[in-house]
Design an enzyme around this catalytic site. Structure first.
Site, short mmCIF file in Angstrom:
data_model
loop_
_atom_site.label_atom_id
_atom_site.label_comp_id
_atom_site.label_asym_id
_atom_site.label_seq_id
_atom_site.Cartn_x
_atom_site.Cartn_y
_atom_site.Cartn_z
N PHE A 19 70.50 38.40 43.26
CA PHE A 19 69.87 39.60 42.71
C PHE A 19 69.40 39.38 41.27
O PHE A 19 68.20 39.32 40.98
CB PHE A 19 70.86 40.76 42.83
CG PHE A 19 70.53 41.98 42.03
CD1 PHE A 19 69.24 42.48 41.96
CD2 PHE A 19 71.54 42.66 41.35
CE1 PHE A 19 68.95 43.62 41.22
CE2 PHE A 19 71.27 43.79 40.62
CZ PHE A 19 69.97 44.27 40.55
N ASN A 41 73.87 28.46 46.92
CA ASN A 41 74.38 28.07 48.25
C ASN A 41 73.91 29.04 49.34
O ASN A 41 74.23 28.84 50.52
CB ASN A 41 75.90 27.96 48.24
CG ASN A 41 76.60 29.27 47.92
OD1 ASN A 41 75.98 30.33 47.85
ND2 ASN A 41 77.90 29.21 47.72
N ALA A 88 75.99 32.12 39.19
CA ALA A 88 76.70 31.90 40.45
C ALA A 88 78.07 32.56 40.40
O ALA A 88 78.82 32.39 39.44
CB ALA A 88 76.85 30.40 40.72
N SER A 130 79.47 37.17 33.03
CA SER A 130 80.77 37.69 33.42
C SER A 130 80.61 39.16 33.82
O SER A 130 79.50 39.60 34.15
CB SER A 130 81.79 37.51 32.29
OG SER A 130 83.10 37.82 32.73
N TYR A 154 89.04 39.55 41.65
CA TYR A 154 87.71 39.23 41.11
C TYR A 154 87.73 39.27 39.58
O TYR A 154 87.25 38.35 38.91
CB TYR A 154 86.70 40.23 41.67
CG TYR A 154 85.33 40.18 41.05
CD1 TYR A 154 84.46 39.13 41.32
CD2 TYR A 154 84.88 41.21 40.22
CE1 TYR A 154 83.18 39.09 40.76
CE2 TYR A 154 83.61 41.19 39.67
CZ TYR A 154 82.77 40.12 39.95
OH TYR A 154 81.51 40.09 39.39
N LYS A 158 87.02 36.06 37.08
CA LYS A 158 85.91 36.09 36.12
C LYS A 158 86.43 35.97 34.69
O LYS A 158 85.78 35.35 33.83
CB LYS A 158 85.10 37.38 36.30
CG LYS A 158 84.36 37.47 37.62
CD LYS A 158 83.25 36.44 37.75
CE LYS A 158 82.05 36.78 36.89
NZ LYS A 158 80.93 35.82 37.07
N ARG A 221 80.09 55.36 35.89
CA ARG A 221 79.33 54.11 35.86
C ARG A 221 78.24 54.21 34.79
O ARG A 221 77.74 55.29 34.50
CB ARG A 221 78.69 53.82 37.23
CG ARG A 221 79.71 53.69 38.38
CD ARG A 221 80.52 52.43 38.22
NE ARG A 221 81.49 52.21 39.29
CZ ARG A 221 82.79 52.44 39.18
NH1 ARG A 221 83.28 52.92 38.04
NH2 ARG A 221 83.60 52.18 40.18
N GLU A 284 89.90 50.04 42.39
CA GLU A 284 88.69 50.46 41.69
C GLU A 284 88.98 50.93 40.27
O GLU A 284 89.97 51.63 40.01
CB GLU A 284 88.01 51.60 42.47
CG GLU A 284 86.73 52.07 41.82
CD GLU A 284 85.97 53.06 42.69
OE1 GLU A 284 84.73 53.03 42.63
OE2 GLU A 284 86.59 53.84 43.40
#
Length: 324
Positions: A19, A41, A88, A130, A154, A158, A221, A284
């Protein structure tokens, strides 16, 4: 912006068919790069040859299908590069299902890149992507100097990667800068999976389905349009003072997930449509909101409003769905 900023430069974009990565490929070519290597990949919902298909005929563009977790595969491309946009990554939804893949890509893969830069004594600039997930959640905006307490695998992976790059700058002098994204959205973001709430909501509404809101929808957000995220990368590259530094990158939008659902319904939905509430997502973060003063002091500011970005995203999704 200087159209020859990357003149005579070899630019490597890892995750370049993804993206944000594919938009960085476009920008590097636009800024006059001698060669742009798109290294990917093609694993992951956002990573697709369709994102870079329009570049295949450009003689300055090279696509390499390979994985950063394989040291010998990535090594010659890192050594050749003058500029690296390190996009990546294994995504949050992948880490929930298979943490091993997450660690192999986000920790081992990024460590490979740092090691190659160290061993080759490369003079390349690397802008490492990041995420705000390294912080966790808080009731006040996160400063870059705040403690980091990620609540997901995750976020931990990171955080490890960005710590490696900044430590390698201090110990070995690699020219690394860390940039943390917060809720980037726009064209080319996959809308069929579990990540990228703007696209997911828009696509459902365009298909006559209600947005599905996790939990109460109170999570906040700060949606940032992809063009602004790309411009932040370029801004950090242009400023040598950013070497060895980390930056939160986000718009000043503050929108709850429920507000987003209602906004999308109001703009694109059918009469009487209402959000559908589903189970909350594991781990979350409810308020992963950054302070962006540090990068704003370099000149960063939002150039695409949320409403404009939402409309551009809707138009792109409509084309993908065959609605025009």
């Amino acid at each position: 912006m200087n159209k020859e900023l990357f003149k005579n430069k070899v630019v490597l974009v890892t995750g370049g068919a993804g993206f944000i990565g594919s938009h960085l490929v476009d920008k590097a070519l636009e800024l006059g790069a001698e060669k742009v290597v798109c290294y990917d990949n093609l694993i992951g919902t956002n990573n697709s040859l369709a994102n870079i298909a329009h570049r295949k005929s450009d003689p300055r563009f090279t696509f390499v299908k390979a994985d950063i977790k394989h040291y010998q595969e990535i090594k010659p491309w890192v050594e050749e590069s003058d500029i690296i946009f390190n996009e990546a990554a294994s995504k949050l939804v992948v880490s929930l299902k298979d943490p091993t893949i997450d660690v192999q890509t986000n920790v081992v893969g990024n460590f490979n890149v740092a090691e190659i830069l160290r061993k080759s004594e490369s003079d390349a600039r690397i802008i490492h992507a990041s995420t705000g997930s390294v912080f966790g959640s808080n009731d006040r905006p996160f400063e870059e100097t705040d403690p980091m307490n990620p609540s997901t695998v995750y976020g931990i992976s990171k955080l490890a990667a960005e710590k490696y790059f900044l430590l390698y700058h201090r110990l070995y002098g690699i020219k690394a800068t860390v940039l943390r994204y917060f809720h980037v959205f726009g064209p080319r973001q996959d809308f069929t999976g579990e990540a990228g709430v703007v696209g997911i909501f828009v696509s459902r509404v365009l298909k006559g389905l209600p947005p599905q809101v996790c939990g109460t929808g109170e999570a906040i957000r700060c949606f940032t349009f992809v063009n602004d995220a790309v411009d932040a990368n370029i801004l950090l590259y242009k400023n040598n003072s950013s070497i060895g530094q980390d930056y939160n990158v986000a718009s000043r939008n503050r929108v709850s997930v429920l507000q987003l659902a209602n906004e999308v319904i109001s703009k694109y939905g059918t009469p009487g449509m209402k959000p559908e509430f589903i189970a909350p997502r594991l781990g979350e973060n409810f308020k992963p909101i950054p302070s962006t003063k540090k990068i704003e002091n370099l000149g960063f500011k939002e150039s695409v409003t949320f409403n404009e970005g939402l409309e551009r995203t809707k138009q792109w999704i409509a084309v993908q769905l065959g609605h025009n």
